[in-house]
Motif scaffolding. Structure first.
Motif, short mmCIF file in Angstrom:
data_model
loop_
_atom_site.label_atom_id
_atom_site.label_comp_id
_atom_site.label_asym_id
_atom_site.label_seq_id
_atom_site.Cartn_x
_atom_site.Cartn_y
_atom_site.Cartn_z
N PRO A 1 -3.47 1.05 13.55
CA PRO A 1 -4.18 2.08 14.34
C PRO A 1 -5.32 1.56 15.20
O PRO A 1 -5.57 2.11 16.28
CB PRO A 1 -4.68 3.04 13.25
N HIS A 2 -6.03 0.51 14.77
CA HIS A 2 -7.17 0.05 15.57
C HIS A 2 -6.74 -0.67 16.84
O HIS A 2 -7.54 -0.82 17.77
CB HIS A 2 -8.07 -0.88 14.74
N THR A 3 -5.49 -1.16 16.90
CA THR A 3 -5.09 -2.03 18.01
C THR A 3 -5.14 -1.33 19.36
O THR A 3 -5.51 -1.94 20.37
CB THR A 3 -3.70 -2.61 17.77
N ALA A 4 -4.78 -0.05 19.39
CA ALA A 4 -4.79 0.68 20.66
C ALA A 4 -6.21 0.90 21.17
O ALA A 4 -6.45 0.99 22.38
CB ALA A 4 -4.08 2.02 20.50
N SER A 5 -7.19 0.96 20.26
CA SER A 5 -8.58 1.19 20.64
C SER A 5 -9.31 -0.11 20.94
O SER A 5 -10.07 -0.21 21.92
CB SER A 5 -9.32 1.93 19.52
N VAL A 6 -9.11 -1.13 20.10
CA VAL A 6 -9.85 -2.39 20.24
C VAL A 6 -9.18 -3.34 21.22
O VAL A 6 -9.85 -4.11 21.90
CB VAL A 6 -10.01 -3.06 18.86
N HIS A 7 -7.85 -3.29 21.32
CA HIS A 7 -7.11 -4.21 22.19
C HIS A 7 -6.26 -3.43 23.21
O HIS A 7 -5.06 -3.70 23.34
CB HIS A 7 -6.20 -5.11 21.37
N PRO A 8 -6.80 -2.46 23.93
CA PRO A 8 -5.98 -1.62 24.80
C PRO A 8 -5.26 -2.42 25.87
O PRO A 8 -5.87 -3.22 26.58
CB PRO A 8 -7.00 -0.65 25.42
N GLY A 9 -3.96 -2.23 25.94
CA GLY A 9 -3.16 -2.91 26.95
C GLY A 9 -2.71 -4.28 26.54
O GLY A 9 -1.56 -4.68 26.77
N LYS B 1 -1.20 0.13 23.57
CA LYS B 1 -1.97 1.15 24.24
C LYS B 1 -1.66 2.49 23.57
O LYS B 1 -0.61 2.65 22.93
CB LYS B 1 -1.64 1.21 25.72
N SER B 2 -2.59 3.41 23.71
CA SER B 2 -2.43 4.70 23.04
C SER B 2 -1.37 5.53 23.75
O SER B 2 -1.52 5.91 24.91
CB SER B 2 -3.76 5.46 23.05
N THR B 3 -0.26 5.79 23.06
CA THR B 3 0.84 6.59 23.61
C THR B 3 1.18 7.78 22.74
O THR B 3 2.06 8.56 23.07
CB THR B 3 2.11 5.72 23.75
N GLN B 4 0.48 7.90 21.61
CA GLN B 4 0.77 8.94 20.62
C GLN B 4 2.23 8.91 20.18
O GLN B 4 2.87 9.94 20.00
CB GLN B 4 0.38 10.32 21.14
N GLN B 5 2.72 7.71 20.01
CA GLN B 5 4.07 7.51 19.48
C GLN B 5 4.01 7.61 17.96
O GLN B 5 3.13 7.03 17.33
CB GLN B 5 4.61 6.14 19.89
N GLN B 6 4.96 8.33 17.40
CA GLN B 6 5.00 8.46 15.95
C GLN B 6 5.69 7.25 15.34
O GLN B 6 6.81 6.90 15.70
CB GLN B 6 5.73 9.72 15.52
N LEU B 7 5.00 6.62 14.41
CA LEU B 7 5.57 5.50 13.66
C LEU B 7 5.68 5.89 12.20
O LEU B 7 4.98 6.79 11.72
CB LEU B 7 4.70 4.26 13.79
N GLU B 8 6.54 5.19 11.50
CA GLU B 8 6.69 5.40 10.06
C GLU B 8 6.52 4.07 9.35
O GLU B 8 6.86 3.01 9.91
CB GLU B 8 8.07 5.98 9.74
N MET B 9 5.98 4.12 8.15
CA MET B 9 5.89 2.87 7.39
C MET B 9 6.06 3.15 5.90
O MET B 9 5.72 4.24 5.41
CB MET B 9 4.55 2.17 7.63
N THR B 10 6.62 2.17 5.23
CA THR B 10 6.71 2.18 3.78
C THR B 10 5.73 1.14 3.27
O THR B 10 5.83 -0.04 3.62
CB THR B 10 8.13 1.83 3.30
#
Length: 340
Positions: free
Chosen positions: A159-167, A171-180
């Motif tokens: 989650p921090h990558t889109a804010s701290v490393h944009p582009g 980048k923030s796309t509001q894509q839904q991801l899933e994780m186990t």
């Protein structure tokens, strides 16, 4: 079990040249690291038993380390072998030894273990595809003003990558991801799903066709994180970070990036190195701000489901801090949906 039972990186092997001494700090202990007469790494407490000078400020003479203050020399076991002021009257048996620590070399790293009687004979984390044909490697070292737990969590936090490393990274796309997310046997594994094209500047190069990506992040007690991207047969990437606890608020991080980009391996190396260091520099700043707030207000985190991987890492680190074996924690698996 305690943190001193584990092996910690003290240097890259090629940093420890003959007749060179390196100063390091691990878990608050000062170390003087050098190669003995047989070429093997030696780690002594960075303290002369004579008048408490720093051995790391001295020099290596034929495999012995010489204190810069009065010239006392120590061998690879910490024994005093020369006292210039004693001349022919020098008697080694009367001299107190310097504290020495076990060392080993593996995968191009020099490791040190502080405990002389470890809970278990652990082995260092194996670097993926070390010196194997078809793989290229980039290594960097950076110091973070934060502790090992927070550094490790940062390295496997999406989650921090889109804010701290944009582009650059995402980048923030509001894509839904899933994780186990799974905790088992002293490790944490997070396998991600639905990642395709949100890979920053290099999306077209890494995954031009938008193929399904296999992405697994993991933490291994007490201080190692691994990020694995398997995008296609000739686009694979591993990022392994070893967090070395210098003090409570200082962590030295050895980052090992190994990748297989097929015919692009050599050409990509300068760009991989620059990008790696640029992203890490942004994380250094973010973690510095976090530590400043922790020092003032303490550690009071508000967690969301996306922070499950953090919670599991903290549970493992806290077990060791309490003198317990994290492998006795119950295995646990959690399904999480989040947005980036």
């Amino acid at each position: 079990m305690k943190f001193e039972d584990f092996w910690y990186v003290a240097a890259f092997s090629n940093q420890l040249q003959p007749n060179k001494v390196i100063s390091r700090k691990i878990l608050g202990e000062w170390l003087a690291i050098f190669r003995g007469f047989d070429g093997k790494p030696v780690a002594l407490q960075d303290r002369c038993v004579h008048r408490n000078s720093r051995l790391s400020k001295g020099k290596v003479c034929q495999g012995n380390i010489q204190c810069p203050y009065h010239g006392w020399e120590y061998d690879n076991t910490g024994k005093v072998v020369t006292v210039p002021s004693e001349g022919d009257n020098f008697c080694q048996s009367k001299m107190r030894k310097a504290q020495s620590y076990q060392t080993l070399e593996q995968d191009g790293y020099v490791y040190v273990r502080l405990s002389s009687n470890p809970f278990e004979d652990f082995t260092p984390f194996k670097m993926p595809f070390y010196q194997q044909p078809g793989w290229e490697t980039v290594k960097v070292i950076n110091r973070f003003q934060n502790n090992v737990t927070n550094c490790a969590e940062n390295f496997i936090d999406i989650p921090h990558t889109a804010s701290v490393h944009p582009g650059i990274f995402r980048k923030s796309t509001q894509q839904q991801l899933e994780m186990t997310v799974e905790r088992q046997n002293g490790s944490v594994f997070a396998e991600y799903r639905n990642e395709t094209t949100n890979l920053g500047w290099f999306t077209k190069f890494l995954n031009q066709n938008g193929d399904k990506i296999r992405h697994i992040d993991s933490f291994h007690m007490p201080n190692v994180t691994s990020v694995e991207y398997d995008i296609s047969s000739n686009r694979r990437l591993f990022i392994t970070s070893q967090c070395i606890p210098e003090t409570e608020d200082s962590t030295l991080v050895y980052t090992y990036v190994t990748y297989n980009y097929g015919i692009w391996n050599k050409l990509a190396k300068p760009l991989v190195h620059w990008t790696t260091q640029h992203i890490i520099q942004q994380d250094i700043e973010a973690l510095k701000f976090q530590w400043e707030v922790i020092e003032k207000y303490g550690t009071h985190f508000a967690n969301t489901p996306a922070d499950t991987i953090h919670v599991f890492v903290e549970s493992i680190r806290n077990q060791i801090l309490a003198g317990k074996d994290p492998r006795t924690l119950p295995d646990k698996s959690v399904e999480v949906k989040f947005w980036v």
